[in-house]
Design a protein around this motif. Structure first.
Motif, mmCIF file in Angstrom:
data_model
loop_
_atom_site.group_PDB
_atom_site.id
_atom_site.type_symbol
_atom_site.label_atom_id
_atom_site.label_comp_id
_atom_site.label_asym_id
_atom_site.label_seq_id
_atom_site.Cartn_x
_atom_site.Cartn_y
_atom_site.Cartn_z
ATOM 1 N N PHE A 277 0.842 -1.199 0.000
ATOM 2 C CA PHE A 277 0.000 0.000 0.000
ATOM 3 C C PHE A 277 0.878 1.249 0.000
ATOM 4 O O PHE A 277 1.117 1.886 1.021
ATOM 5 N N TRP A 278 1.358 1.572 -1.200
ATOM 6 C CA TRP A 278 2.247 2.724 -1.394
ATOM 7 C C TRP A 278 1.505 3.757 -2.229
ATOM 8 O O TRP A 278 0.925 3.448 -3.255
ATOM 9 N N TYR A 279 1.507 5.014 -1.787
ATOM 10 C CA TYR A 279 0.647 6.012 -2.422
ATOM 11 C C TYR A 279 1.384 7.151 -3.113
ATOM 12 O O TYR A 279 0.809 7.833 -3.959
ATOM 13 N N GLN A 280 2.622 7.421 -2.752
ATOM 14 C CA GLN A 280 3.292 8.617 -3.244
ATOM 15 C C GLN A 280 4.612 8.267 -3.929
ATOM 16 O O GLN A 280 5.500 7.684 -3.315
ATOM 17 N N GLY A 281 4.728 8.628 -5.199
ATOM 18 C CA GLY A 281 5.977 8.436 -5.917
ATOM 19 C C GLY A 281 6.328 6.972 -6.119
ATOM 20 O O GLY A 281 5.484 6.077 -6.047
ATOM 21 N N ARG A 282 7.612 6.738 -6.351
ATOM 22 C CA ARG A 282 8.099 5.381 -6.597
ATOM 23 C C ARG A 282 8.593 4.767 -5.292
ATOM 24 O O ARG A 282 9.311 5.403 -4.517
ATOM 25 N N GLN A 283 8.223 3.540 -5.064
ATOM 26 C CA GLN A 283 8.595 2.876 -3.817
ATOM 27 C C GLN A 283 10.085 2.559 -3.788
ATOM 28 O O GLN A 283 10.692 2.168 -4.798
ATOM 29 N N ALA A 284 10.689 2.736 -2.613
ATOM 30 C CA ALA A 284 12.113 2.437 -2.454
ATOM 31 C C ALA A 284 12.354 0.943 -2.609
ATOM 32 O O ALA A 284 11.494 0.122 -2.270
ATOM 33 N N PHE A 364 -8.243 2.388 0.137
ATOM 34 C CA PHE A 364 -7.577 3.015 1.272
ATOM 35 C C PHE A 364 -7.279 4.493 1.000
ATOM 36 O O PHE A 364 -7.374 5.333 1.902
ATOM 37 N N LYS A 365 -6.919 4.821 -0.225
ATOM 38 C CA LYS A 365 -6.687 6.221 -0.576
ATOM 39 C C LYS A 365 -7.960 7.033 -0.386
ATOM 40 O O LYS A 365 -7.939 8.164 0.112
ATOM 41 N N SER A 366 -9.091 6.445 -0.783
ATOM 42 C CA SER A 366 -10.369 7.121 -0.618
ATOM 43 C C SER A 366 -10.707 7.302 0.858
ATOM 44 O O SER A 366 -11.150 8.382 1.280
ATOM 45 N N GLN A 367 -10.484 6.258 1.647
ATOM 46 C CA GLN A 367 -10.744 6.338 3.084
ATOM 47 C C GLN A 367 -9.888 7.433 3.729
ATOM 48 O O GLN A 367 -10.369 8.223 4.536
ATOM 49 N N ARG A 368 -8.616 7.449 3.354
ATOM 50 C CA ARG A 368 -7.699 8.437 3.916
ATOM 51 C C ARG A 368 -8.123 9.860 3.537
ATOM 52 O O ARG A 368 -8.135 10.763 4.392
ATOM 53 N N SER A 369 -8.486 10.045 2.283
ATOM 54 C CA SER A 369 -8.894 11.379 1.829
ATOM 55 C C SER A 369 -10.144 11.854 2.562
ATOM 56 O O SER A 369 -10.227 13.022 2.973
ATOM 57 N N HIS A 434 0.982 13.607 22.250
ATOM 58 C CA HIS A 434 -0.250 14.283 21.825
ATOM 59 C C HIS A 434 -0.546 13.982 20.349
ATOM 60 O O HIS A 434 -1.125 14.814 19.647
ATOM 61 N N THR A 435 -0.141 12.803 19.906
ATOM 62 C CA THR A 435 -0.302 12.439 18.489
ATOM 63 C C THR A 435 -1.078 11.135 18.369
ATOM 64 O O THR A 435 -0.655 10.093 18.884
ATOM 65 N N LEU A 436 -2.231 11.193 17.707
ATOM 66 C CA LEU A 436 -3.085 10.029 17.515
ATOM 67 C C LEU A 436 -2.679 9.273 16.254
ATOM 68 O O LEU A 436 -2.358 9.886 15.234
ATOM 69 N N VAL A 437 -2.703 7.947 16.329
ATOM 70 C CA VAL A 437 -2.511 7.102 15.147
ATOM 71 C C VAL A 437 -3.898 6.816 14.587
ATOM 72 O O VAL A 437 -4.690 6.098 15.193
ATOM 73 N N ILE A 438 -4.214 7.389 13.423
ATOM 74 C CA ILE A 438 -5.547 7.245 12.820
ATOM 75 C C ILE A 438 -5.492 6.154 11.754
ATOM 76 O O ILE A 438 -5.047 6.369 10.632
ATOM 77 N N ASN A 439 -5.907 4.969 12.124
ATOM 78 C CA ASN A 439 -5.917 3.844 11.182
ATOM 79 C C ASN A 439 -7.278 3.774 10.510
ATOM 80 O O ASN A 439 -8.303 3.618 11.172
ATOM 81 N N TYR A 440 -7.287 3.888 9.188
ATOM 82 C CA TYR A 440 -8.546 3.954 8.448
ATOM 83 C C TYR A 440 -8.892 2.637 7.757
ATOM 84 O O TYR A 440 -9.746 2.587 6.873
ATOM 85 N N CYS A 441 -8.260 1.552 8.189
ATOM 86 C CA CYS A 441 -8.419 0.271 7.509
ATOM 87 C C CYS A 441 -9.868 -0.229 7.518
ATOM 88 O O CYS A 441 -10.377 -0.693 6.513
#
Length: 462
Positions: A277-284, A364-369, A434-441
């Motif tokens: 699940f890679w969304y931005q650019g080319r994966q390393a 997942f991209k749609s969920q995240r957006s 003070h940082t939440l992990v927002i999992n949209y799975c």
């Protein structure tokens, strides 16, 4: 006199019911040690049963050592020491297991079941049953069926740039199974794991009584000085995407890590979980594909890309290590049923898996957006900052709040939303992030706006 309602025996015979009643009374202490039992005739008359019924009940108690018979004196209760209480003898029907369903679960990374292609999977299982009846009756190979290993080798070459032989791939039933094999293959290893991340790996180390150390990390990944000083000879890393920080290990740190392994014949476990699940650019590229000296062990699993209950994972061993595995550990039985392996091989080789991944990636991209848009439109945006992650199924939401991380999580949970802060994955003692992990799975799209509204209600301090 012992009194029992013999009509309560249901399907039991009279003597069996009487035997059980007396035994329970002995175990519970209602009939104390040394107590003399009623005579056979006297008890038979009192309970309105035949003498034979009482004889048979006493005989069974005598056989099992609950009572002793003395000629011309009668039957007496023995001292049986510690024994289970009577309430333990007849177990109640277990309640159905229940998993609480939150209005929104932002902590779980399990995909919703309706995203799994059940009809396609069912068809492939039927095909396997009709095409391979004889193979399904054979013992599963220790390293997995060849067809699945061949399909995986081709997939890894095409999508991750890895040159892999089927003989290097070991099919397992989860991370626990993969590590269990490695502990046998590398019995003298001292394992290193980053001090920020999932606690599952360290839990496995403890379960297997392995020697391990926690090493710190900097902004680029595992801290190389700390790793050198640790004395460990195997390190577990997630270079494609570190959870929960979300950073990708840069090429310079990857090179340093490979040099550490090369120089001292150490090993690196590359956990490539969620890399699909890679969304931005080319994966390393993977560490494995950069490794020219056989020092990287590659891990991946289908628990996220398909469904967790399928329990299929795999590791790719360096060639020399794979040969050692075959020579010394081939006595291990395959832990994944062959029918599921053959079906998964077809799922991959016939293109279903690639299409499924593309579908999930778009979902997942749609969920995240939708989640990010809901945050931006909410008053919550006035006290928060979104940190996007280039892969995986979550993003980070940093809040400007006087609340502690514990207070944040508890207040949000009261709104029927399950969530965690990044500090939950850090070693003690730690500062609040003070940082939440927002999992949209597994979030329902129609509940996203309400979810963000509830978070705002929970964290807004008046």
């Amino acid at each position: 006199m012992l009194t029992y309602n013999m009509e309560d025996r249901q399907e039991l015979s009279l003597y069996d019911y009487l035997y059980r009643c007396i035994k329970n009374d002995i175990l519970s202490g209602r009939i104390p040690v040394g107590e003399k039992l009623p005579s056979k005739r006297g008890l038979a008359k009192h309970l309105d049963v035949s003498v034979v019924t009482v004889e048979n009940a006493y005989a069974q108690l005598l056989l099992e050592g609950y009572i002793t018979s003395f000629e011309k004196k009668g039957y007496f209760v023995n001292d049986i020491g510690s024994a289970p209480s009577a309430s333990c003898l007849i177990k109640p029907k277990p309640e159905e297991e229940f998993e609480y369903a939150y209005f929104a679960d932002l902590k779980s990374n399990r995909i919703r079941r309706n995203r799994f292609p059940f009809s396609t999977w069912a068809k492939l299982l039927r095909d396997t049953l009709s095409e391979r009846p004889e193979q399904l009756l054979k013992t599963v190979p220790y390293n997995g069926v060849y067809e699945l290993r061949l399909a995986l080798a081709s997939f890894l070459h095409e999508f991750r740039g890895m040159q892999v032989l089927p003989a290097q791939i070991i099919i397992c039933s989860g991370t626990e199974s993969m590590y269990g094999r490695l502990f046998s293959l590398l019995p003298e290893a001292v394992w290193a794991v980053e001090n920020v991340g999932s606690r599952k790996i360290t839990g496995l180390y403890d379960m297997y009584h392995a020697r391990w150390k926690s090493v710190s990390r900097d902004e680029y990944g595992v801290d190389m000085k700390d790793l050198h000083d640790s004395g460990c000879n195997v390190v577990h890393v997630t270079p494609a995407q570190h959870f929960p920080i979300g950073t990708v290990m840069p090429v310079k740190r990857r090179t340093e890590l490979l040099e550490w392994a090369d120089a001292q014949n150490h090993y690196i476990i590359e956990d490539d979980y969620d890399s699909e699940f890679w969304y931005q650019g080319r994966q390393a590229p993977t560490l494995y594909s950069m490794d020219g000296n056989g020092r990287v062990i590659y891990f991946n699993t289908f628990s996220k890309t398909l469904i967790p209950s399928l329990r299929i994972s795999y590791m790719v061993l360096p060639y020399e290590l794979a040969m050692r595995y075959g020579n010394g550990l081939s006595f291990y039985s395959g832990t994944v049923p062959s029918m599921e392996q053959y079906a998964l091989a077809k799922f991959i080789s016939e293109g279903y898996f690639e299409r499924h991944i593309n579908h999930l990636r778009n979902y997942f991209k749609s969920q995240r957006s939708m989640l990010m848009d809901a945050v931006r439109k909410s008053p919550l945006m006035g006290i928060s900052r979104i940190h996007e992650i280039s892969s995986g199924t979550y993003f980070l939401l940093e809040l400007d709040t006087p609340l502690s991380d514990t207070e944040l999580v508890e207040r949000i949970k009261k709104k029927d939303i399950n969530v965690a802060c990044t500090s939950a994955y850090m070693p003690e003692p730690h500062e609040d992030t003070h940082t939440l992990v927002i999992n949209y799975c597994g979030v329902y799209a129609e509940r996203i706006e309400e979810t963000i509204a509830r978070i705002w209600e929970a964290v807004s301090v008046k």
